[in-house]
Design an enzyme around this catalytic site. Structure first.
Site, mmCIF file in Angstrom:
data_model
loop_
_atom_site.group_PDB
_atom_site.id
_atom_site.type_symbol
_atom_site.label_atom_id
_atom_site.label_comp_id
_atom_site.label_asym_id
_atom_site.label_seq_id
_atom_site.Cartn_x
_atom_site.Cartn_y
_atom_site.Cartn_z
ATOM 1 N N HIS A 127 28.374 29.545 108.465
ATOM 2 C CA HIS A 127 29.230 29.835 107.314
ATOM 3 C C HIS A 127 28.548 30.752 106.295
ATOM 4 O O HIS A 127 29.211 31.577 105.662
ATOM 5 C CB HIS A 127 29.680 28.532 106.649
ATOM 6 C CG HIS A 127 30.671 27.765 107.484
ATOM 7 N ND1 HIS A 127 30.320 26.659 108.227
ATOM 8 C CD2 HIS A 127 31.996 27.979 107.723
ATOM 9 C CE1 HIS A 127 31.378 26.211 108.879
ATOM 10 N NE2 HIS A 127 32.408 26.984 108.595
ATOM 11 N N GLU A 151 37.685 23.091 107.522
ATOM 12 C CA GLU A 151 36.546 22.175 107.343
ATOM 13 C C GLU A 151 36.048 22.170 105.905
ATOM 14 O O GLU A 151 35.388 21.240 105.473
ATOM 15 C CB GLU A 151 35.404 22.588 108.271
ATOM 16 C CG GLU A 151 35.770 22.627 109.744
ATOM 17 C CD GLU A 151 34.996 23.705 110.490
ATOM 18 O OE1 GLU A 151 34.674 24.735 109.867
ATOM 19 O OE2 GLU A 151 34.732 23.510 111.679
ATOM 20 N N ASP A 213 51.215 29.085 106.848
ATOM 21 C CA ASP A 213 50.778 30.054 107.850
ATOM 22 C C ASP A 213 50.164 31.265 107.142
ATOM 23 O O ASP A 213 50.811 31.913 106.318
ATOM 24 C CB ASP A 213 51.997 30.466 108.680
ATOM 25 C CG ASP A 213 51.662 31.470 109.767
ATOM 26 O OD1 ASP A 213 50.474 31.824 109.897
ATOM 27 O OD2 ASP A 213 52.584 31.891 110.467
ATOM 28 N N GLY A 214 48.903 31.580 107.466
ATOM 29 C CA GLY A 214 48.237 32.709 106.825
ATOM 30 C C GLY A 214 48.941 34.026 107.097
ATOM 31 O O GLY A 214 48.952 34.918 106.241
ATOM 32 N N ASP A 241 38.615 33.043 108.910
ATOM 33 C CA ASP A 241 37.818 32.050 109.631
ATOM 34 C C ASP A 241 38.762 31.279 110.549
ATOM 35 O O ASP A 241 38.980 30.084 110.394
ATOM 36 C CB ASP A 241 37.130 31.112 108.639
ATOM 37 C CG ASP A 241 36.183 30.130 109.331
ATOM 38 O OD1 ASP A 241 35.830 30.378 110.492
ATOM 39 O OD2 ASP A 241 35.817 29.122 108.699
#
Length: 623
Positions: A127, A151, A213-214, A241
């Site tokens: 990350h 996450e 939804d991106g 990501d």
């Protein structure tokens, strides 16, 4: 099944330790679609469930969401840790292990649809490598978008930058976030960051979570068809990501092959915006050109970003994040400012990190980063060799691939075959370089010395210009040296100067096309002052047109390291270069051509001659 067997058969000895259960799960038989079930996936099925060589493995959760299956395991692999050491770290017996239990924890691993996504032993590396190079490339990132990142670790890294005012995390799977908050608390923990203190980074006042939804999020705001794009909503940095483009799932195609969505990402960036996207494992050693192999989605993505008008594209890899192979990221810059920041040296990057990063409560004097620093960033500036190799397997072969490094088939003229005498290029041309013996065409000139040229980097160059008015007389010798003997390039996004350290620095310009070294078929008399000729306006010497070129990224230094003869040079003849190739920027083109015309006509002299004669008004890029 495993918990039941542990309860029924794991009977402890009297006054002894509890037994350790070592188990394996395999599926027998043949099935037509091995990827249809996560237990067949290489990572979860063959990497965790099947092996018997682990000291410990335990399923923490397995859940099917609307979008994906999530599996989280704790494991102890013998070559990295042992169950005995782990047990001692929990003993409170005063041992080193008990004093540092965080060093002996099981490795917690996250799988999505059976594919390894992240692990405790490598998540900081992954990350930090994903977030900080793109963040540092932007001069002042205030608005950041994260697509995916359920996450919480990507958000955690973004919030370590004190410039950030808003970080929007767009995650389609809300249950993924809930599972992460329960089982991956370290991934999204901001309690140690001063100014935050949020147990879950999503609760930081700068964070905004969008469970949507991106693709839809960006199309609704930044699609080409949107009547009026709200400039205030644009992002300085966008971090994707999401899934690996190699994944053979429908959503992966929608994400990486969706031209409208990818263009919306470009539209959603601010003027100096940067974008980073993880693009999966490195090419195999004998892989074909990417558009003809298993990584064709990555090739399509790169081509689309090139077509959209990004100023600069770079790929970099990280091999230490606990994934099976080196994992790679693609960064795309809208401006040359970001390219300049990308190629800063280690000290410049560390200084910027010192200014940018928030302090931590646990250790105010140390960095909140566990892995990333200036030295790490410098290592990312050069892509791995395999990207260069597959790039050069494109047909027709890209021109840059024909001259990677120094061609062993080209002969070299050693420095002792040259001498310095009064130049014959003009009355006030000063010194010149002459051949002591015949020199053939297509030969390197003093290659052993050319590689030792003196570099005046962009920061130093800017400082000299900054103090030019304030300390003009004191800096005049340095300016004459830089501008008289050096040549400018912008291969790293800003002007820097190289000066040959050997006698080749005295080579003069060949007026009216009489040069026998350097660029052919263009000279100061016939060229237009209004347009830079093709071949002199490329990314690395001129206007920074969009380009993905791992060959050039790996061989930038060679661009300023070798002179090659273009025709035979007889003994006693002067070596003459073509200074038109040394124009540092298209904006300087007109003035530099006019300067060369005046010098070639005898109406003016170069910087060094002016300085030595005490003249005023020296200009750039003259000898």
């Amino acid at each position: 099944v495993v918990p039941i067997m542990e309860r029924l058969f794991g009977v402890p000895r009297p006054h002894g330790p509890s037994p350790v259960v070592v188990w394996s799960h395999k599926l027998r038989g043949f099935r037509p679609e091995p990827q249809a079930h996560p237990l067949f996936a290489m990572d979860l099925g063959f990497g965790i469930l099947g092996p018997m060589n682990m000291d410990y493995k335990k399923e923490l959760t397995s859940i099917q969401t609307k979008f994906q299956r999530i599996d989280i395991y704790d494991v102890i692999v013998k070559r990295k840790n042992t169950f005995e050491l782990y047990g001692r770290s929990l003993s409170h017996d005063g041992s080193y292990q008990a004093e540092h239990p965080e060093l002996y924890q099981p490795d917690r691993i996250v799988f999505l649809d059976g594919v390894l996504q992240s692990r405790r032993s490598g998540e900081h590396i992954y990350h930090e490598a994903l977030v900080h190079p793109a963040m540092l490339a932007h001069p002042n990132p205030q608005r950041v978008a994260i697509i995916g990142g359920g996450e919480g670790a990507t958000l955690r890294e973004v919030l370590k930058h004190n410039t950030v005012k808003k970080a929007v995390m767009i995650e389609i799977d809300e249950l993924m976030v809930d599972v992460s908050r329960r089982w991956l608390t370290e991934w999204g923990d901001c309690t140690d960051l001063m100014g935050s203190g949020a147990k879950w980074c999503g609760d930081d006042p700068r964070a905004e979570l969008q469970y949507t939804d991106g693709i839809r999020y960006f199309l609704q705001r930044f699609d080409d068809g949107v009547a009026t794009i709200n400039q205030a909503e644009k992002f300085d940095v966008i971090i994707v990501d999401a899934l690996d483009p190699h994944d053979d799932v429908e959503f992966c195609d929608e994400l990486y092959n969706n031209e409208k969505f990818l263009k919306a990402l470009f539209n959603g960036l601010s003027e100096d915006g940067t974008l980073v996207i993880q693009v999966g494992e490195s090419p195999k050693g004998e892989a074909p050109a990417e558009h003809l192999g298993t990584h064709k989605k990555r090739a399509i993505l790169i081509q689309l970003f090139t077509d959209f008008g990004f100023s600069s594209l770079h790929v970099y890899g990280e091999a230490r994040s606990g994934l099976a192979n080196t994992w790679n990221y693609l960064v795309a810059f809208k401006s040359q400012i970001a390219r300049r920041n990308w190629f800063r040296n280690e000290a410049e990057i560390n200084l910027d990190l010192r200014k940018r990063l928030v302090k931590t409560r646990s250790a105010e004097t140390t960095s909140p980063l566990l892995f990333f620093d200036g030295a790490t960033m410098v290592s990312y500036q050069m892509p791995i060799k395999r990207f260069e190799n597959v790039y050069c397997r494109i047909e027709p072969t890209p021109e840059d691939c024909e001259n990677r490094g120094f061609d062993p088939k080209i002969p070299n003229v050693p420095i002792d075959m040259l001498e310095v005498r009064t130049s014959q290029a003009g009355e006030k041309a000063g010194r010149g370089v002459f051949a002591k013996e015949d020199i053939p065409a297509n030969a390197y000139v003093a290659l052993e010395q050319a590689t030792q040229s003196i570099n005046i980097p962009a920061l130093t160059f800017d400082l000299v210009e900054q103090f030019e008015n304030e300390k003009g007389e004191e800096l005049k010798p340095l300016e004459a040296y830089m501008h008289g003997y050096g040549f400018q390039i912008r291969s790293k996004g800003a002007r820097e100067v190289y000066v040959d350290s050997a006698i080749t620095t005295f080579m003069n310009h060949g007026c009216n096309g009489t040069n026998n070294i350097g660029v052919e078929n263009v000279n100061e008399q016939t060229v237009s002052t209004e347009e830079v000729p093709t071949g002199l306006d490329g990314t690395y010497h001129g206007n920074g047109e969009p380009l993905f070129n791992p060959v050039m990224d790996r061989h930038l230094r060679h661009e300023s390291s070798a002179d090659v003869t273009i025709r035979p040079i007889a003994a006693g003849q002067e070596l003459l270069d073509n200074y038109l190739a040394f124009v540092g920027h298209p904006a300087d083109w007109k003035e530099d051509v006019q300067d060369l015309r005046r010098q070639c006509s005898g109406a003016d002299t170069g910087d060094v001659t002016k300085y030595e004669e005490g003249s005023e008004g020296a200009t750039e890029d003259e000898d």
